[in-house]
Design an enzyme around this catalytic site. Structure first.
Site, short mmCIF file in Angstrom:
data_model
loop_
_atom_site.label_atom_id
_atom_site.label_comp_id
_atom_site.label_asym_id
_atom_site.label_seq_id
_atom_site.Cartn_x
_atom_site.Cartn_y
_atom_site.Cartn_z
N GLY A 78 0.79 -1.22 0.00
CA GLY A 78 0.00 0.00 0.00
C GLY A 78 0.82 1.27 0.00
O GLY A 78 0.44 2.26 -0.63
N HIS A 145 -16.16 11.62 -11.57
CA HIS A 145 -15.98 11.86 -13.01
C HIS A 145 -14.77 12.74 -13.31
O HIS A 145 -14.45 13.69 -12.59
CB HIS A 145 -17.24 12.52 -13.58
CG HIS A 145 -17.53 13.88 -12.98
ND1 HIS A 145 -16.97 15.03 -13.45
CD2 HIS A 145 -18.30 14.22 -11.92
CE1 HIS A 145 -17.39 16.06 -12.73
NE2 HIS A 145 -18.20 15.60 -11.78
#
Length: 216
Positions: A78, A145
């Protein structure tokens, strides 16, 4: 599908064990690999894997790993700098990378994904998102988006990256962190768990809080 295709997970720590589970969940939908194995620099974690009930072996250290013809690899580390260092070592071995995308992950129309990506359960990539290589999107995190994520970015669980955000190379979001629309993260910046980024974080800096403020 090639026969004897093997998924090699680089990193057998806590997140590596989770990725093993997500990869096996993929197998229940469609068989992607004939076997799954770990490579890890610390071979002493092998007993922890056995104790956790995972039926998967560590075949070698990362340095000693010799890719086989049908191997594909994903890096389950990670922390971005460590992840990218391991990836560079694997690239020197001409490793072929693949994506691990959980069956419950959502990928919207017009989104573009690189290679070496891990999309964990219930992660959401909405429309017209660009995701670079070796990005991790952990459990229940969402990307709005037109967002752009560069190579090596890590989103911990339950993060919210909203529309038009830009996350530059190696940036890291702790669990539950949020980014308001059009926010920008500099390279290798670190956003603390639960923090809210309002606008911009400089490269190689750490922030925490709501609103996020510098803590280094």
């Amino acid at each position: 599908m090639s026969l004897n295709r093997r998924l090699v997970i680089a990193g057998a720590g806590s997140f590596g064990r989770e990725v093993w589970q997500w990869a096996n969940d993929m197998q229940s939908e469609r068989r992607e690999w004939d076997s799954i194995v770990f490579i890890n620099d610390d071979l002493n974690v092998a007993q922890k894997i056995i104790d956790s009930g995972i039926n998967c072996s560590i075949i070698s250290t990362i340095n000693d790993y010799i890719p086989e013809p049908n191997d594909v690899c994903v890096c389950a580390i990670g922390e971005p700098k460590g992840k990218l260092q391991v990836i560079d070592r694997l690239k020197n071995k001409n490793v072929v990378f693949t994506n691990v995308i959980h069956p419950t992950a959502v990928i919207g129309v017009g989104s573009k994904l690189g290679i070496g990506i891990i999309l964990c359960p219930h992660s959401v990539v909405t429309v017209n998102v660009t995701i670079g290589d070796h990005v991790i999107v952990n459990i229940a995190s969402s990307i709005g988006h037109d967002a752009h994520l560069e190579e090596g970015v890590t989103l911990s669980a339950h993060c919210d990256v909203t529309g038009y955000c830009r996350l530059n190379k190696g940036s890291f979001l702790g669990s539950g962190a949020r980014m308001l629309p059009k926010s920008i993260l500099g390279e290798f910046s670190v956003i603390g768990a639960g923090s809210v980024v309002l606008k911009k974080v400089a490269p190689n800096r750490k922030v925490f809080g709501n609103p996020a403020y510098y803590v280094d």
